[in-house]
Design an enzyme around this catalytic site. Structure first.
Site, PDB file in Angstrom:
ATOM      1  N   SER A 294       2.629   6.432   1.885  1.00  0.00           N
ATOM      2  CA  SER A 294       3.956   6.845   1.428  1.00  0.00           C
ATOM      3  C   SER A 294       4.021   8.343   1.201  1.00  0.00           C
ATOM      4  CB  SER A 294       4.311   6.129   0.118  1.00  0.00           C
ATOM      5  OG  SER A 294       3.506   6.619  -0.951  1.00  0.00           O
TER       6      SER A 294
ATOM      7  N   HIS B 274      -5.458 -18.507   2.307  1.00  0.00           N
ATOM      8  CA  HIS B 274      -5.512 -17.125   1.836  1.00  0.00           C
ATOM      9  C   HIS B 274      -6.796 -16.428   2.278  1.00  0.00           C
ATOM     10  CE1 HIS B 274      -3.989 -14.490  -1.735  1.00  0.00           C
ATOM     11  NE2 HIS B 274      -4.283 -13.764  -0.688  1.00  0.00           N
TER      12      HIS B 274
ATOM     13  N   GLY C 102      -0.990   1.310   3.726  1.00  0.00           N
ATOM     14  CA  GLY C 102      -2.303   1.683   3.196  1.00  0.00           C
ATOM     15  C   GLY C 102      -2.365   1.603   1.689  1.00  0.00           C
ATOM     16  N   ARG C 103      -1.771   0.531   1.120  1.00  0.00           N
ATOM     17  CA  ARG C 103      -1.690   0.316  -0.331  1.00  0.00           C
ATOM     18  C   ARG C 103      -0.963   1.475  -1.019  1.00  0.00           C
ATOM     19  NH1 ARG C 103      -4.704  -4.094  -0.263  1.00  0.00           N
ATOM     20  NH2 ARG C 103      -6.611  -4.122   0.979  1.00  0.00           N
ATOM     21  N   GLY C 104       0.036   2.002  -0.324  1.00  0.00           N
ATOM     22  CA  GLY C 104       0.863   3.061  -0.868  1.00  0.00           C
ATOM     23  C   GLY C 104       0.427   4.461  -0.487  1.00  0.00           C
ATOM     24  N   PHE C 105      -0.791   4.602   0.018  1.00  0.00           N
ATOM     25  CA  PHE C 105      -1.308   5.926   0.358  1.00  0.00           C
ATOM     26  C   PHE C 105      -0.407   6.606   1.390  1.00  0.00           C
ATOM     27  CE2 PHE C 105      -5.944   7.491  -0.227  1.00  0.00           C
ATOM     28  CZ  PHE C 105      -5.504   8.776  -0.522  1.00  0.00           C
TER      29      PHE C 105
ATOM     30  N   TYR D  25      -1.327 -14.933  -7.211  1.00  0.00           N
ATOM     31  CA  TYR D  25      -0.696 -13.729  -7.733  1.00  0.00           C
ATOM     32  C   TYR D  25      -0.166 -14.028  -9.134  1.00  0.00           C
ATOM     33  CZ  TYR D  25      -0.682 -12.215  -2.818  1.00  0.00           C
ATOM     34  OH  TYR D  25      -1.036 -11.883  -1.528  1.00  0.00           O
TER      35      TYR D  25
ATOM     36  N   SER E  87      -0.196  -4.646   3.472  1.00  0.00           N
ATOM     37  CA  SER E  87      -0.576  -3.255   3.173  1.00  0.00           C
ATOM     38  C   SER E  87      -0.300  -2.326   4.360  1.00  0.00           C
ATOM     39  CB  SER E  87      -2.047  -3.169   2.758  1.00  0.00           C
ATOM     40  OG  SER E  87      -2.270  -3.859   1.549  1.00  0.00           O
ATOM     41  N   PRO E  88       0.904  -2.403   4.953  1.00  0.00           N
ATOM     42  CA  PRO E  88       1.193  -1.545   6.110  1.00  0.00           C
ATOM     43  C   PRO E  88       1.327  -0.073   5.738  1.00  0.00           C
ATOM     44  CG  PRO E  88       3.183  -2.654   5.398  1.00  0.00           C
ATOM     45  CD  PRO E  88       2.060  -3.244   4.597  1.00  0.00           C
TER      46      PRO E  88
END
Length: 327
Positions: free
Chosen positions: A212, A124, A207-210, A56, A204-205
């Site tokens: 929200s 990873h 959905g990568r922000g979707f 990262y 990504s719980p």
């Protein structure tokens, strides 16, 4: 925040963790002062599992976390990852889980983190060129040396998990898991973790922000936000997936919680420790509040009716990324 044992090897963490990746890479503009403030608040709220990786940045996120924990290392369980070879000057090379690289990478991560041990060290991605037994064997030696305390793997198949666990007990498997991505319920991974007493860490719980509910157009992303290349956020896929989010929002409203909180409560209900990522305190506080939500059987039925397995349109990654999954 309640604590829970992650897996069966003695690692106790808060029931929700924090994904730190976006503070340094991949999700548009970054602000170190803001990120440090968010980490401070996370620790105040009882979040203890802080998740990073050498890739990262590279290295930048580990260094940020090291600064955040200076003088208070024992307040957090630090998880970092290796196995994607990076030169010391930050050049990405490719997968490498050979023992000699793992030893070098861990020493470098310890320097960047400003600590003499890592609580949880993951592969990873799984390197097909190195027997998993060799990699896990090397990590177990590093446990004996006191440089790490627990071992995990990411995005691994059932066969790999079993082979790794036979060499040294795994504490956790990290994989994408959410109302948008329920594959591990159907490929044997979730059942295997429960059978073997291995913890599940869900990245990504949201959905990568979707999930929200805050993303209404691909134009919401910064130009350098990698989600612009994510198939689920492109073209007709975006429109169909947005309909799923609207249904999740409807179910959440009936319970008087936000869609983010509903999605996180569902992941927690499945027994996973979610590590939602955020750079901002207000989103962190909203996420942490989900740990106080109890879902009834009727709630779960309603949620899973609008977000069953396979409801999402589009692959998890672009084609070049899909080849690194289920290793």
């Amino acid at each position: 925040m309640d604590k829970r044992e992650l897996g069966s090897q003695g690692l106790e963490v808060g029931s929700q963790g924090l994904g730190c990746m976006g503070m340094s890479a991949y999700y548009g503009a970054t602000d170190e002062a803001q990120s440090l403030s968010t980490i401070d608040r996370a620790l105040e709220l009882g979040v203890t599992l802080l998740d990073t990786a050498e890739s990262y940045g590279p290295f930048i996120n580990e260094q940020l976390l090291g600064r955040a924990l200076a003088g208070r290392r024992d307040t957090a369980a630090v998880a970092t990852k290796t196995g994607m070879e990076i030169t010391d000057d930050g050049r990405m090379v490719g997968l490498n889980s050979r023992p000699e690289y793992l030893r070098h990478a861990l020493d470098r991560s310890l320097r960047h983190l400003g600590t003499d041990y890592v609580d949880l060290y993951y592969l990873h991605r799984i390197d097909p060129g190195v027997p998993i037994e060799e990699s896990i064997g090397a990590l177990s030696e590093l446990i004996e040396q006191g440089k790490l305390r627990h071992i995990g793997v990411c995005e691994a198949s059932v066969q790999t998990i079993r082979r790794a666990h036979a060499v040294h007990p795994l504490t956790a498997v990290q994989t994408e898991y959410s109302l948008f991505e329920r594959g591990i319920e159907h490929d044997g991974v979730l059942d295997t973790l429960r059978e073997l007493g291995i913890g599940l860490v869900a990245y990504s719980p949201l959905g990568r922000g979707f999930l929200s509910g805050a993303i209404t157009s691909p134009d919401d992303f910064d130009e350098d936000d990698w989600r612009r290349t994510d198939p689920r956020f492109q073209g007709a896929n975006f429109d169909r997936n947005l309909e799923v989010v609207r249904e999740v929002r409807r179910v959440a409203a009936a319970k008087d919680v936000s869609p983010s909180q509903m999605a996180l409560a569902w992941v927690q209900h499945q027994g996973a420790v979610a590590i939602p990522g955020t750079k901002r305190r207000r989103y962190l506080e909203e996420n942490v509040a989900a740990t106080e939500i109890t879902l009834t059987a009727d709630d779960v039925t309603a949620i899973e009716a609008v977000a069953p397995h396979g409801v999402v349109t589009g692959d998890r990654y672009a084609p070049e990324g899909m080849g690194f999954l289920n290793g």
